[in-house]
Design a protein around this motif. Structure first.
Motif, PDB file in Angstrom:
ATOM      1  N   ASP A 118       0.840  -1.191   0.000  1.00 27.98           N
ATOM      2  CA  ASP A 118       0.000   0.000   0.000  1.00 27.98           C
ATOM      3  C   ASP A 118       0.881   1.249   0.000  1.00 27.98           C
ATOM      4  OD1 ASP A 118       0.852  -0.462   2.649  1.00 27.98           O
ATOM      5  OD2 ASP A 118      -1.104  -0.032   3.537  1.00 27.98           O
ATOM      6  N   VAL A 119       1.812   1.355   0.947  1.00 24.46           N
ATOM      7  CA  VAL A 119       2.680   2.526   1.065  1.00 24.46           C
ATOM      8  C   VAL A 119       4.118   2.064   1.280  1.00 24.46           C
ATOM      9  CG1 VAL A 119       3.207   4.606   2.404  1.00 24.46           C
ATOM     10  CG2 VAL A 119       0.832   3.889   2.119  1.00 24.46           C
ATOM     11  N   VAL A 120       5.058   2.719   0.615  1.00 24.52           N
ATOM     12  CA  VAL A 120       6.484   2.490   0.845  1.00 24.52           C
ATOM     13  C   VAL A 120       7.063   3.773   1.422  1.00 24.52           C
ATOM     14  CG1 VAL A 120       8.727   2.049  -0.229  1.00 24.52           C
ATOM     15  CG2 VAL A 120       6.714   0.762  -0.976  1.00 24.52           C
ATOM     16  N   THR A 122      10.338   3.642   3.939  1.00 25.49           N
ATOM     17  CA  THR A 122      11.779   3.382   3.951  1.00 25.49           C
ATOM     18  C   THR A 122      12.143   2.229   3.010  1.00 25.49           C
ATOM     19  OG1 THR A 122      11.682   1.796   5.774  1.00 25.49           O
ATOM     20  CG2 THR A 122      11.938   4.143   6.359  1.00 25.49           C
ATOM     21  N   GLY A 123      11.176   1.373   2.717  1.00 26.75           N
ATOM     22  CA  GLY A 123      11.425   0.195   1.883  1.00 26.75           C
ATOM     23  C   GLY A 123      11.822  -1.032   2.661  1.00 26.75           C
ATOM     24  N   LEU A 124      11.968  -0.911   3.976  1.00 24.73           N
ATOM     25  CA  LEU A 124      12.407  -2.046   4.783  1.00 24.73           C
ATOM     26  C   LEU A 124      11.428  -3.221   4.689  1.00 24.73           C
ATOM     27  CD1 LEU A 124      14.309  -3.398   6.785  1.00 24.73           C
ATOM     28  CD2 LEU A 124      13.042  -2.257   8.630  1.00 24.73           C
ATOM     29  N   SER A 125      10.138  -2.972   4.882  1.00 24.89           N
ATOM     30  CA  SER A 125       9.155  -4.060   4.801  1.00 24.89           C
ATOM     31  C   SER A 125       9.166  -4.705   3.424  1.00 24.89           C
ATOM     32  CB  SER A 125       7.748  -3.546   5.111  1.00 24.89           C
ATOM     33  OG  SER A 125       7.638  -3.199   6.460  1.00 24.89           O
ATOM     34  N   SER A 126       9.300  -3.873   2.397  1.00 30.85           N
ATOM     35  CA  SER A 126       9.331  -4.407   1.029  1.00 30.85           C
ATOM     36  C   SER A 126      10.525  -5.328   0.833  1.00 30.85           C
ATOM     37  CB  SER A 126       9.395  -3.263   0.013  1.00 30.85           C
ATOM     38  OG  SER A 126       8.237  -2.469   0.080  1.00 30.85           O
ATOM     39  N   ARG A 127      11.704  -4.883   1.276  1.00 27.15           N
ATOM     40  CA  ARG A 127      12.895  -5.724   1.121  1.00 27.15           C
ATOM     41  C   ARG A 127      12.748  -7.031   1.897  1.00 27.15           C
ATOM     42  NH1 ARG A 127      15.007  -0.588   1.587  1.00 27.15           N
ATOM     43  NH2 ARG A 127      15.655  -0.915   3.750  1.00 27.15           N
ATOM     44  N   GLU A 128      12.164  -6.962   3.093  1.00 29.01           N
ATOM     45  CA  GLU A 128      11.940  -8.183   3.878  1.00 29.01           C
ATOM     46  C   GLU A 128      10.958  -9.118   3.159  1.00 29.01           C
ATOM     47  OE1 GLU A 128      12.720  -6.215   8.291  1.00 29.01           O
ATOM     48  OE2 GLU A 128      10.660  -6.616   7.650  1.00 29.01           O
TER      49      GLU A 128
END
Length: 194
Positions: A118-120, A122-128
């Motif tokens: 939904d929202v990025v 820092t991108g940390l969750s996406s990278r994980e």
């Protein structure tokens, strides 16, 4: 769909909030886009997903076998993106702090995934989440999100296609400006702050 059209959808859903917010990353912000509110209307969620799918370059769309999204925030938009692209949509969960597939979801070895958030910020969750897909045997070919609030700074290691980029300042908890510090902080997201 223009940026103003997207913001109009958020405003219509009372999903563009102002105040003092604690983001999932732990950062503080004077604005918050409550994607759960904008996605609670099925027709609006479908419009936004179709607009986002249309922004994904054709060569990437052709590669996608499955849409994967992290729970909680990405589940609805991930489902709608799967529908818009005609692909199955599954999601990752963090039952013990690390993203994993559950509920019988699997990724066939070598499957190419579109990660949808939904929202990025820092991108940390996406990278994980991207790492979880790799551990499951898949390959993430791109990421799409409704909102990029990273100011274009999020490095996800794959092509990144947001529906809208919004530059909203964020602050470390110990560096919040006085005017923002004077407002009680609330945590509107689905995860405890870092």
């Amino acid at each position: 769909m223009t940026d103003e059209d997207v913001l109009a959808e958020f405003r219509a859903a009372d999903a563009l909030l102002e105040g003092h917010f604690i983001l999932s990353s732990g950062l503080r912000s004077p604005k918050y886009l409550q994607c759960a509110r904008v996605l609670m209307d099925g027709a609006r969620a479908e419009r936004l997903a179709r607009a986002l799918a249309a922004r994904i370059p054709a060569d990437i769309r052709e590669q996608i076998d499955v849409v994967v999204s992290p729970a909680m925030g990405g589940v609805i938009i991930g489902h709608e993106m799967g529908r818009a692209l005609g692909k199955p949509a599954i999601f990752l969960e963090r039952p013990h702090g690390t993203f994993e597939l559950r509920r019988g979801f699997t990724i066939d070895p070598g499957s190419r995934a579109l990660m949808v958030e939904d929202v990025v910020t820092t991108g940390l969750s996406s990278r994980e989440a991207i790492d979880a897909v790799r551990r499951a045997g898949g390959e993430v070919v791109a990421e799409a999100s409704l909102v990029d609030r990273s100011s274009g700074k999020a490095d996800l290691g794959v092509p990144f296609v947001p529906l809208i980029r919004i530059d909203v300042p964020t602050y470390e908890a110990d560096a919040v400006p006085d005017d923002l510090a004077a407002i009680p902080a609330i945590k509107p997201g689905s995860r405890a702050a870092a």
